[in-house]
Motif scaffolding. Sequence first.
Motif, PDB file in Angstrom:
ATOM      1  N   ARG A  59      -2.999   0.515  -6.024  1.00  0.00           N
ATOM      2  CA  ARG A  59      -2.508   1.765  -5.432  1.00  0.00           C
ATOM      3  C   ARG A  59      -3.366   2.948  -5.892  1.00  0.00           C
ATOM      4  N   LEU A  60      -3.639   2.984  -7.186  1.00  0.00           N
ATOM      5  CA  LEU A  60      -4.377   4.107  -7.740  1.00  0.00           C
ATOM      6  C   LEU A  60      -5.815   4.119  -7.240  1.00  0.00           C
ATOM      7  N   GLU A  61      -6.429   2.932  -7.147  1.00  0.00           N
ATOM      8  CA  GLU A  61      -7.809   2.851  -6.677  1.00  0.00           C
ATOM      9  C   GLU A  61      -7.938   3.325  -5.234  1.00  0.00           C
ATOM     10  N   ARG A  62      -6.895   3.104  -4.433  1.00  0.00           N
ATOM     11  CA  ARG A  62      -6.924   3.525  -3.025  1.00  0.00           C
ATOM     12  C   ARG A  62      -6.388   4.940  -2.846  1.00  0.00           C
ATOM     13  N   ASP A  63      -6.116   5.592  -3.981  1.00  0.00           N
ATOM     14  CA  ASP A  63      -5.601   6.968  -3.959  1.00  0.00           C
ATOM     15  C   ASP A  63      -4.324   7.075  -3.122  1.00  0.00           C
ATOM     16  N   GLN A  64      -3.479   6.056  -3.257  1.00  0.00           N
ATOM     17  CA  GLN A  64      -2.195   6.039  -2.563  1.00  0.00           C
ATOM     18  C   GLN A  64      -1.088   6.295  -3.570  1.00  0.00           C
ATOM     19  N   PRO A  65      -0.059   7.040  -3.182  1.00  0.00           N
ATOM     20  CA  PRO A  65       0.958   7.443  -4.154  1.00  0.00           C
ATOM     21  C   PRO A  65       1.758   6.267  -4.713  1.00  0.00           C
ATOM     22  N   ASP A 120       0.816  -1.211   0.000  1.00  0.00           N
ATOM     23  CA  ASP A 120       0.000   0.000   0.000  1.00  0.00           C
ATOM     24  C   ASP A 120       0.848   1.259   0.000  1.00  0.00           C
ATOM     25  N   ASP A 121       2.081   1.138   0.512  1.00  0.00           N
ATOM     26  CA  ASP A 121       2.945   2.305   0.647  1.00  0.00           C
ATOM     27  C   ASP A 121       4.264   2.078  -0.078  1.00  0.00           C
ATOM     28  N   LYS A 147      -2.767  -0.818 -10.217  1.00  0.00           N
ATOM     29  CA  LYS A 147      -4.195  -0.484 -10.144  1.00  0.00           C
ATOM     30  C   LYS A 147      -4.675  -0.332  -8.700  1.00  0.00           C
TER      31      LYS A 147
END
Length: 417
Positions: free
Chosen positions: A162-168, A88-89, A160
């Motif tokens: 990462r982007l869906e969770r609005d994480q950089p 996630d990070d 995908k």
Amino acid sequence: MSVYKSEFIELVQERGYLHQCTDLEKLDSLAAQTSITAYIGFDCTAPSLHAGSLVSIMLLRHFQKSGHKPIVLMGGGTTKVGDPSGKDDTRKLLDDKAIAANMAGIKDVFAKFLKFGDGPTDAVMVNNADWLDHLQYIDFLRDYGRHFSVNRMLTFDSVKLRLERDQPLSFLEFNYMILQAYDFMELARRMNCAVQMGGSDQWGNIVNGVDLTRRVLSKEVYGLTTPLLTTASGAKMGKTADGAVWLNEDMLSPYDYWQFWRNTEDADVGKFLRLFTDIPLAEITRLEALTGADLNTAKKILADAATALCHGQAAAEAARQTAETTFEQGGLGDDLPTFDIQRARLEEGIPAFQLFRDVELASSGGEARRLIKGGGGKMNDAPLPSEVHLITGQDLRPDGFIKLSAGKKKHALVRAI
């Protein structure tokens, strides 16, 4: 009669390693006709691998035992970028010194599972820094970047999610899948490597490598992944409430490693015997059919076999003996973790919660207090009256130790010096 032609594909199917393959029928035929070469990559993000990497390591072991040549690819180069798969990070970036130290810690584990050497099926270890560190960026982008569609890269789970969770997702990490694909192509060119294997979270990266190798080298190669592995209760494999189940002895004792396998959930015994031991399938079928208290026998066999592979037969036997002495006979096992406490400090008296924290039976004073208040903290097999009860030299047993217990499964010995 088996539906597969090759020993390897039949084995990975029967033991539960097979999840996805780019062309299973062709790979099966190739593996049946000749000895082939496959690799799995391991980034150097910590000084030891943990039990979550064991599916990949055991897959390489079975691959070699089936008559093929395994490559262990150390990610000295890709670790500088960081694999976004399943994260996630953004991973913490490590410098060259830290990566080299981690690699040194990781390397020795593989010799316990694989036979290395110069023979046709002997394992070899390579480092992708050997080619990635010398890439000329503009030339690399011009020669290989044109083979990758950003539209397609955005569809892979590692990007995908990462982007869906609005994480950089940094541009550096976005390049990781290109570098991994380049690794596969380089190994195909340098060592005639025909297969990349890995966990299911690597599927997109592996497919990219298959495509790049076909486009640039006009060479057909294959990808194979293992299932995402969780325990029956949904926990991530290789993790416990206390942290990672490390494979290096200096980070987790053989006794604690044995206990991890001994504490396998009932529903996972058969699966874990298939994945993490060399025990024949017929015997596994017998063991997983055991019920009730008899299933504990299967768990001990699993713990013995898994520990023997990672730490040697002697360590497995010592761990089992310690467990039986501690749990079944009420004594003290020789292999229990032992902590030395200054005698003067012990004579003054140490609050129970503090000593539990000091001997690593609790990660904090608050956790130790809750454990003892709830009745889970014991001294010499007897419940402690309170979390602030003073433990002194008077509590030393005749054998010179104080035994502290957190629940039924975690113990430590205190010795006065």
